[in-house]
Design a protein around this motif. Structure first.
Motif, PDB file in Angstrom:
ATOM      1  N   HIS A  81      14.709  -5.529   3.271  1.00  0.00           N
ATOM      2  CA  HIS A  81      13.885  -4.495   2.647  1.00  0.00           C
ATOM      3  C   HIS A  81      12.938  -5.119   1.634  1.00  0.00           C
ATOM      4  CE1 HIS A  81      16.368  -0.569   3.454  1.00  0.00           C
ATOM      5  NE2 HIS A  81      15.455  -0.795   4.376  1.00  0.00           N
ATOM      6  N   VAL A  82      11.839  -4.397   1.410  1.00  0.00           N
ATOM      7  CA  VAL A  82      10.749  -4.855   0.545  1.00  0.00           C
ATOM      8  C   VAL A  82      11.231  -5.369  -0.812  1.00  0.00           C
ATOM      9  CG1 VAL A  82      10.375  -2.409  -0.083  1.00  0.00           C
ATOM     10  CG2 VAL A  82       8.616  -4.076  -0.590  1.00  0.00           C
ATOM     11  N   ASP A  83      12.222  -4.708  -1.387  1.00  0.00           N
ATOM     12  CA  ASP A  83      12.655  -5.063  -2.743  1.00  0.00           C
ATOM     13  C   ASP A  83      13.773  -6.094  -2.761  1.00  0.00           C
ATOM     14  OD1 ASP A  83      14.093  -2.995  -1.516  1.00  0.00           O
ATOM     15  OD2 ASP A  83      14.886  -2.270  -3.421  1.00  0.00           O
ATOM     16  N   HIS A  84      14.014  -6.740  -1.615  1.00  0.00           N
ATOM     17  CA  HIS A  84      15.079  -7.752  -1.558  1.00  0.00           C
ATOM     18  C   HIS A  84      14.592  -9.101  -1.045  1.00  0.00           C
ATOM     19  CE1 HIS A  84      18.523  -5.060  -2.493  1.00  0.00           C
ATOM     20  NE2 HIS A  84      17.623  -4.161  -2.135  1.00  0.00           N
ATOM     21  N   VAL A  85      13.322  -9.193  -0.713  1.00  0.00           N
ATOM     22  CA  VAL A  85      12.820 -10.451  -0.142  1.00  0.00           C
ATOM     23  C   VAL A  85      11.557 -10.964  -0.841  1.00  0.00           C
ATOM     24  CG1 VAL A  85      13.772  -9.963   2.155  1.00  0.00           C
ATOM     25  CG2 VAL A  85      11.440  -9.259   1.623  1.00  0.00           C
ATOM     26  N   GLY A  86      11.061 -10.205  -1.810  1.00  0.00           N
ATOM     27  CA  GLY A  86       9.735 -10.502  -2.360  1.00  0.00           C
ATOM     28  C   GLY A  86       9.590 -11.896  -2.935  1.00  0.00           C
ATOM     29  N   TRP A  87      10.636 -12.371  -3.609  1.00  0.00           N
ATOM     30  CA  TRP A  87      10.507 -13.695  -4.219  1.00  0.00           C
ATOM     31  C   TRP A  87      10.824 -14.832  -3.252  1.00  0.00           C
ATOM     32  CZ3 TRP A  87       7.598 -15.355  -7.804  1.00  0.00           C
ATOM     33  CH2 TRP A  87       7.181 -14.490  -8.818  1.00  0.00           C
ATOM     34  N   ASN A  88      11.004 -14.503  -1.976  1.00  0.00           N
ATOM     35  CA  ASN A  88      11.093 -15.591  -0.991  1.00  0.00           C
ATOM     36  C   ASN A  88       9.861 -16.477  -1.057  1.00  0.00           C
ATOM     37  OD1 ASN A  88      13.491 -14.593  -0.006  1.00  0.00           O
ATOM     38  ND2 ASN A  88      12.696 -13.987   2.004  1.00  0.00           N
ATOM     39  N   PRO A 140       0.798  -1.232   0.000  1.00  0.00           N
ATOM     40  CA  PRO A 140       0.000   0.000   0.000  1.00  0.00           C
ATOM     41  C   PRO A 140       0.829   1.280   0.000  1.00  0.00           C
ATOM     42  CG  PRO A 140      -0.187  -1.172   2.090  1.00  0.00           C
ATOM     43  CD  PRO A 140       0.490  -2.095   1.145  1.00  0.00           C
ATOM     44  N   TYR A 141       2.061   1.226   0.538  1.00  0.00           N
ATOM     45  CA  TYR A 141       2.880   2.442   0.576  1.00  0.00           C
ATOM     46  C   TYR A 141       3.916   2.475  -0.549  1.00  0.00           C
ATOM     47  CZ  TYR A 141       0.453   3.669   4.729  1.00  0.00           C
ATOM     48  OH  TYR A 141      -0.551   4.023   5.587  1.00  0.00           O
ATOM     49  N   SER A 142       3.870   1.512  -1.444  1.00  0.00           N
ATOM     50  CA  SER A 142       4.726   1.501  -2.632  1.00  0.00           C
ATOM     51  C   SER A 142       3.872   1.037  -3.810  1.00  0.00           C
ATOM     52  CB  SER A 142       5.907   0.544  -2.439  1.00  0.00           C
ATOM     53  OG  SER A 142       6.597   0.814  -1.245  1.00  0.00           O
ATOM     54  N   PRO A 143       2.946   1.881  -4.273  1.00  0.00           N
ATOM     55  CA  PRO A 143       1.981   1.429  -5.293  1.00  0.00           C
ATOM     56  C   PRO A 143       2.634   0.829  -6.543  1.00  0.00           C
ATOM     57  CG  PRO A 143       1.358   3.574  -4.419  1.00  0.00           C
ATOM     58  CD  PRO A 143       2.703   3.260  -3.843  1.00  0.00           C
ATOM     59  N   VAL A 144       3.790   1.353  -6.954  1.00  0.00           N
ATOM     60  CA  VAL A 144       4.401   0.815  -8.184  1.00  0.00           C
ATOM     61  C   VAL A 144       4.916  -0.606  -7.971  1.00  0.00           C
ATOM     62  CG1 VAL A 144       5.037   3.063  -9.127  1.00  0.00           C
ATOM     63  CG2 VAL A 144       6.663   1.837  -7.667  1.00  0.00           C
ATOM     64  N   TRP A 145       5.032  -1.021  -6.708  1.00  0.00           N
ATOM     65  CA  TRP A 145       5.503  -2.382  -6.420  1.00  0.00           C
ATOM     66  C   TRP A 145       4.355  -3.300  -5.977  1.00  0.00           C
ATOM     67  CZ3 TRP A 145      10.295  -0.761  -2.995  1.00  0.00           C
ATOM     68  CH2 TRP A 145      11.278  -0.225  -3.830  1.00  0.00           C
ATOM     69  N   SER A 146       3.129  -2.799  -6.057  1.00  0.00           N
ATOM     70  CA  SER A 146       1.997  -3.544  -5.528  1.00  0.00           C
ATOM     71  C   SER A 146       1.356  -4.405  -6.610  1.00  0.00           C
ATOM     72  CB  SER A 146       0.971  -2.540  -4.979  1.00  0.00           C
ATOM     73  OG  SER A 146       0.098  -3.173  -4.073  1.00  0.00           O
ATOM     74  N   ARG A 147       0.929  -5.594  -6.234  1.00  0.00           N
ATOM     75  CA  ARG A 147       0.188  -6.509  -7.120  1.00  0.00           C
ATOM     76  C   ARG A 147       0.890  -6.711  -8.458  1.00  0.00           C
ATOM     77  NH1 ARG A 147      -6.138  -4.860  -6.302  1.00  0.00           N
ATOM     78  NH2 ARG A 147      -6.092  -4.623  -4.043  1.00  0.00           N
ATOM     79  N   LEU A 148       2.169  -6.938  -8.411  1.00  0.00           N
ATOM     80  CA  LEU A 148       2.924  -7.123  -9.651  1.00  0.00           C
ATOM     81  C   LEU A 148       2.618  -8.490 -10.269  1.00  0.00           C
ATOM     82  CD1 LEU A 148       6.447  -5.691  -8.681  1.00  0.00           C
ATOM     83  CD2 LEU A 148       4.572  -4.552  -9.896  1.00  0.00           C
ATOM     84  N   ASP A 149       2.864  -8.564 -11.554  1.00  0.00           N
ATOM     85  CA  ASP A 149       2.734  -9.839 -12.270  1.00  0.00           C
ATOM     86  C   ASP A 149       3.894  -9.907 -13.260  1.00  0.00           C
ATOM     87  OD1 ASP A 149       1.980 -12.182 -13.433  1.00  0.00           O
ATOM     88  OD2 ASP A 149       0.311 -11.321 -14.573  1.00  0.00           O
ATOM     89  N   THR A 150       5.042 -10.340 -12.774  1.00  0.00           N
ATOM     90  CA  THR A 150       6.252 -10.338 -13.604  1.00  0.00           C
ATOM     91  C   THR A 150       6.622 -11.768 -14.001  1.00  0.00           C
ATOM     92  OG1 THR A 150       7.841 -10.602 -11.786  1.00  0.00           O
ATOM     93  CG2 THR A 150       7.064  -8.356 -12.267  1.00  0.00           C
ATOM     94  N   SER A 151       7.560 -11.874 -14.923  1.00  0.00           N
ATOM     95  CA  SER A 151       7.940 -13.177 -15.475  1.00  0.00           C
ATOM     96  C   SER A 151       9.206 -13.737 -14.819  1.00  0.00           C
ATOM     97  CB  SER A 151       8.157 -13.036 -16.988  1.00  0.00           C
ATOM     98  OG  SER A 151       9.140 -12.033 -17.236  1.00  0.00           O
ATOM     99  N   GLY A 166       9.373   4.439   7.380  1.00  0.00           N
ATOM    100  CA  GLY A 166       7.991   4.622   7.814  1.00  0.00           C
ATOM    101  C   GLY A 166       7.259   3.306   7.659  1.00  0.00           C
ATOM    102  N   ARG A 167       6.188   3.328   6.856  1.00  0.00           N
ATOM    103  CA  ARG A 167       5.432   2.089   6.641  1.00  0.00           C
ATOM    104  C   ARG A 167       5.815   1.428   5.314  1.00  0.00           C
ATOM    105  NH1 ARG A 167      -0.647   3.334   8.576  1.00  0.00           N
ATOM    106  NH2 ARG A 167      -0.661   1.096   8.872  1.00  0.00           N
ATOM    107  N   GLY A 168       6.950   1.837   4.766  1.00  0.00           N
ATOM    108  CA  GLY A 168       7.371   1.324   3.462  1.00  0.00           C
ATOM    109  C   GLY A 168       7.601  -0.170   3.424  1.00  0.00           C
ATOM    110  N   ASN A 169       7.859  -0.773   4.580  1.00  0.00           N
ATOM    111  CA  ASN A 169       8.048  -2.230   4.618  1.00  0.00           C
ATOM    112  C   ASN A 169       6.785  -2.942   5.133  1.00  0.00           C
ATOM    113  OD1 ASN A 169      10.580  -3.012   3.571  1.00  0.00           O
ATOM    114  ND2 ASN A 169      11.045  -4.234   5.392  1.00  0.00           N
TER     115      ASN A 169
END
Ligand code: ZN
Length: 224
Positions: free
Chosen positions: A43-50, A8-19, A88-91
């Motif tokens: 951080h949010v952009d380093h653990v997502g594909w866990n 919610p605090y990083s809309p460009v990273w929300s609900r992605l559908d990547t290959s 803040g709430r970025g994570n």
């Protein structure tokens, strides 16, 4: 980032559908073949594909892997500990959907100080960007490489190592760690692999007084 995550605090990273997983498959890697996952920091952009979404449940993307993360970052980012962050709430949601599921599956190894993966790969604490940030050192014959996570976000921080990103939790510690590790890379001719550089993505660095310079970019094809 992972797919289908609510950020919610990083809309460009929300609900992605990547290959991402298709790209891994094209490289000949099946998720079940992966035996080690390194999270340099949480951080949010380093653990997502866990994890990936299976029905309504977040499950480990790599079911046979050991996920390596520092105990310091694990404890700092655990919402139960209510630590304040410059993000803040970025994570927000990140620990719950990308860390807890692999931990509850018994797949995490929370290391402290340093951790040797094998004779060529070793993890070491590199605090500042986050309290438990880490770097991965590769040694093979005379070749050296240092995967530095977010120690630097841009090449500017090699030329001006006093410059932090706005995401660094501990500014003074982040500067000290950056100086130390870039110095180590320069002295040992270690190729530096940051997480966020575009193009060639890695570089040899040299010392330039109290600063550093890029000696040569790695001879990789730019990532398209
Ligand atoms: Zn980061």
């Amino acid at each position: 980032m992972g797919n289908r995550k609510e950020r919610p605090y990083s809309p460009v990273w929300s609900r992605l559908d990547t290959s991402y997983l298709d790209n891994l498959a094209a490289a000949g890697v099946r998720p079940e073949d992966v035996d080690i996952v390194v999270n340099t920091h949480l951080h949010v952009d380093h653990v997502g594909w866990n994890t990936r979404l299976d029905g309504r449940t977040w499950v480990p993307t790599f079911p046979n892997a050991t996920y390596l993360m520092t105990r310091r970052d694990f404890e700092f980012w655990d919402p139960a500990n209510e630590n304040r962050s410059v993000l803040g709430r970025g994570n927000q949601n990140v620990f719950e959907d990308s860390v807890t599921p692999v931990h509850q599956a018994g797949l995490t190894h929370l290391w402290e100080g340093s951790h040797r993966i094998d004779k060529n790969l070793r993890l070491a604490l590199a605090p500042g960007h986050t309290p438990g940030s880490s770097v991965l050192a590769l040694e093979s014959g005379h070749d050296r490489a240092l995967f530095v996570g977010d120690l630097v976000h841009t090449a500017l921080q090699i030329a001006e190592p006093e410059t932090n990103s706005c995401f660094c939790e501990a500014p003074a510690e982040s500067r000290a760690t950056r100086h130390e590790l870039l110095g180590h890379a320069a002295e040992n001719n270690a190729l530096v692999f940051p997480a966020h550089f575009g193009g060639h993505g890695a570089a040899e660095v040299t010392r330039n007084g109290s600063k550093f310079a890029i000696k040569e970019w790695a001879a990789f094809s730019p990532i398209s």
